[in-house]
Design an enzyme around this catalytic site. Structure first.
Site, PDB file in Angstrom:
ATOM      1  N   LYS A   1       0.842  -1.206   0.000  1.00  0.00           N
ATOM      2  CA  LYS A   1       0.000   0.000   0.000  1.00  0.00           C
ATOM      3  C   LYS A   1       0.875   1.252   0.000  1.00  0.00           C
ATOM      4  CE  LYS A   1      -3.890   2.018   2.657  1.00  0.00           C
ATOM      5  NZ  LYS A   1      -4.732   1.840   3.864  1.00  0.00           N
TER       6      LYS A   1
ATOM      7  N   SER B   1      -9.788   1.734   2.996  1.00  0.00           N
ATOM      8  CA  SER B   1      -8.951   2.540   2.136  1.00  0.00           C
ATOM      9  C   SER B   1      -7.887   1.758   1.364  1.00  0.00           C
ATOM     10  CB  SER B   1      -8.249   3.606   2.974  1.00  0.00           C
ATOM     11  OG  SER B   1      -7.352   3.006   3.896  1.00  0.00           O
TER      12      SER B   1
ATOM     13  N   SER C   1      -9.907  -0.680   7.188  1.00  0.00           N
ATOM     14  CA  SER C   1      -9.357  -0.549   5.836  1.00  0.00           C
ATOM     15  C   SER C   1      -8.659  -1.780   5.268  1.00  0.00           C
ATOM     16  CB  SER C   1      -8.396   0.628   5.775  1.00  0.00           C
ATOM     17  OG  SER C   1      -9.121   1.818   5.678  1.00  0.00           O
TER      18      SER C   1
HETATM   19  N1  GLN Z   1     -13.056   3.968   6.444  1.00  0.00           N
HETATM   20  C1  GLN Z   1     -12.480   4.422   7.674  1.00  0.00           C
HETATM   21  C2  GLN Z   1     -12.086   5.864   7.520  1.00  0.00           C
HETATM   22  O1  GLN Z   1     -12.452   6.434   6.561  1.00  0.00           O
HETATM   23  C3  GLN Z   1     -11.313   3.578   8.033  1.00  0.00           C
HETATM   24  C4  GLN Z   1     -10.088   3.938   7.302  1.00  0.00           C
HETATM   25  C5  GLN Z   1      -8.910   3.072   7.646  1.00  0.00           C
HETATM   26  O2  GLN Z   1      -9.064   2.025   8.290  1.00  0.00           O
HETATM   27  N2  GLN Z   1      -7.744   3.558   7.255  1.00  0.00           N
HETATM   28  O3  GLN Z   1     -11.451   6.446   8.344  1.00  0.00           O
END
Ligand code: GLN
Length: 487
Positions: free
Chosen positions: A79, A154, A178
């Site tokens: 990532k 994400s 995420s």
């Molecule tokens: N979807 C969540 C957010 O927008 C989690 C994001 C993540 O785990 N990096 O913060």
């Protein structure tokens, strides 16, 4: 099955028996990327020449009889929030468009030390904020099962590239879901390790009390293998716990006897898509057929308050972490002529996208003078209540099971105009991060529209070995993990 459909464990076995070389494997995945990337767009960067060089070096090492590492010749996608030496690392943000780290993140060092091949960097929601990867400043990654839909987020690029057989395994990060949510939406395995299990050195921070690095894989065996490699103490991350790392792969196939499964009633409420609910219910029946016992439990605070608490804690920490990107010390600097303060604000205004700006503003407000105890401190207290709730639940059960995501993959644009609807994608995953415990998602079926559904397993902190054994029990009795998307 062609090389690209294999798991990491299978690729290791093929090399050990002389049926494939690291160079052949690398070429197969590079060809897959070339063929599928125009549709999937999972990668921010693929360093083809270097991938071949790394693979040839592994083959030479094998020929010379040197002992090889645990991931020898296995390509791994990373990532784009994890620093890779000499390879551009953008967090899918314009803010870091030209950032080339001079060092590797700890987890990348660990991969290299075990002779893995760093395949490339994957697309993500900008600075890991989002649930669909639509917040990338660069491109929209598609879901390999249906390219009109999002892959989750994400870590959408890391999930999509494994589901599309462009990489056998990858790394993502999970702050509120995420890794688990995109794994569920892409029909693969994703692990959010216990807070403190994996070093975050070289991970560009979003919310430091929540962030963890973890793997995406086709099956539980590969997840256990990846976790063996990336886990363990590193003194450069003060939150990384100095505790021995079990050899997860060794105990994996020992089923847990007398298994008690906790089913939180709040995870099966009105917000859950009925088709997803039915598929998760069928997987619970599968566990029962293997002798497991259901234990009804309740996580009232962990369910009702988690999203609200998360959006105070995560935004407060992000406003503080992202303060360093001011165009002077780090990141994009505006070309407009301006004094110091205006340079800061113009650089940040140009460099950060809408969602990141929204989070910074929310977090700055929550931390502002007079409000910090009202919001951040209060949220931290509720967080403790949520943690206590999990501790009490784990006295009655060995693992908590439920859906990973309330819905299957949704269409592009479906939730972009409504941040709250987007935030609710993580309703079942967020409390795990707040409590600092371990969690994972495994494939457990498909909807009528052929969209994958994920089963979430939550376990007490530092109990990953048992969580993997429980996940493997289900996998050994089912075939979902063997399906591959046709892109
Ligand atoms: N979807 C969540 C957010 O927008 C989690 C994001 C993540 O785990 N990096 O913060």
């Amino acid at each position: 099955m062609s090389l690209i459909e294999k798991t990491a464990a299978e690729l290791l076995a093929l090399q050990a028996s002389g049926q494939a070389t690291a160079a052949q494997i690398a070429d197969a995945f590079l060809a897959s990327i070339q063929a599928r990337e125009p549709k999937v767009r999972a990668f921010m960067l693929v360093n083809e020449a270097d991938v071949r060089k790394q693979a040839e070096a592994i083959d030479a090492k094998r020929k010379s009889g040197v002992k090889l590492g645990k991931l020898a010749g296995v390509p791994v996608a990373v990532k784009d929030v994890l620093c890779t030496q000499g390879m551009r690392t953008t967090c899918s943000s314009k803010m870091l468009e030209h950032f080339v780290p001079p060092y590797d993140a700890h987890v990348v060092e660990r991969l290299r030390a075990e002779d893995a091949i760093i395949l490339g960097k994957t697309n993500m929601d900008e600075f890991a904020m989002g649930s669909s990867t639509e917040n990338s400043a660069y491109q929209k990654t598609t879901n390999p099962w249906d390219t009109t839909r999002i892959p989750g987020g994400s870590s959408g690029g890391s999930a999509a590239c494994v589901a599309a057989c462009e990489a056998p395994v990858s790394l993502g990060t999970d702050t509120g879901g995420s890794i688990r949510q995109p794994a569920a939406l892409c029909g693969i395995v994703g692990v959010k390790p216990t807070y403190g299990r994996v070093s975050r050195y070289g991970l560009i921070a979003f919310a430091s009390s929540l962030d963890q690095v973890g793997p995406f894989t086709h099956d539980v065996t590969d997840a256990a293998l990846m976790m063996e490699v990336i886990s363990g103490h590193d003194k450069r991350d003060a939150t990384c716990v100095d505790a021995p790392v079990p050899e997860y792969t060794k105990t994996l196939n020992t089923p847990v006897s007398g298994l008690r499964i906790g089913i939180p009633k709040e995870f099966f409420d009105d917000g859950l898509d009925p088709e997803v609910g039915a598929i998760v219910e069928a997987s619970l029946k599968q566990y029962e057929a293997m002798g497991a016992k259901r234990v009804p439990i309740s996580l009232p605070n962990g369910s009702k308050l988690a999203v609200a608490v998360y959006y105070i804690v995560a935004t407060a920490e992000c406003s503080s972490n992202l303060a360093r990107f001011d165009g002077m010390h780090y990141g994009h600097r505006t070309k407009q002529k301006a004094d110091l303060i205006a340079t800061y604000s113009k650089s940040r205004g140009e460099g950060f996208g809408k969602e990141v700006q929204r989070r910074i503003m929310l977090g700055t407000y929550a931390l502002s003078s007079g409000f910090a105890s009202k919001y951040y401190l209060k949220a931290s207290k509720v967080r403790r209540v949520i943690k206590n709730e999990f501790d009490a639940a784990f006295e009655q059960c060995d693992v908590i099971l439920g859906p990973t995501s309330p819905t299957p993959a949704f269409k592009f644009g479906e939730k972009t105009d409504n941040p709250l609807a987007m935030y609710l994608s993580d309703i079942y995953t967020i409390s795990c991060n707040l409590a600092g415990i371990a969690g994972m998602s495994i494939p457990c079926g498909f909807t009528k529209a052929n969209l994958p559904v994920g089963l979430q397993l939550l376990s007490p902190a530092f109990d990953e070995d048992r969580m993997f054994r429980i996940a493997r029990m289900y996998e050994a009795a089912t075939q979902w993990h063997t399906r591959r998307a046709v892109v």
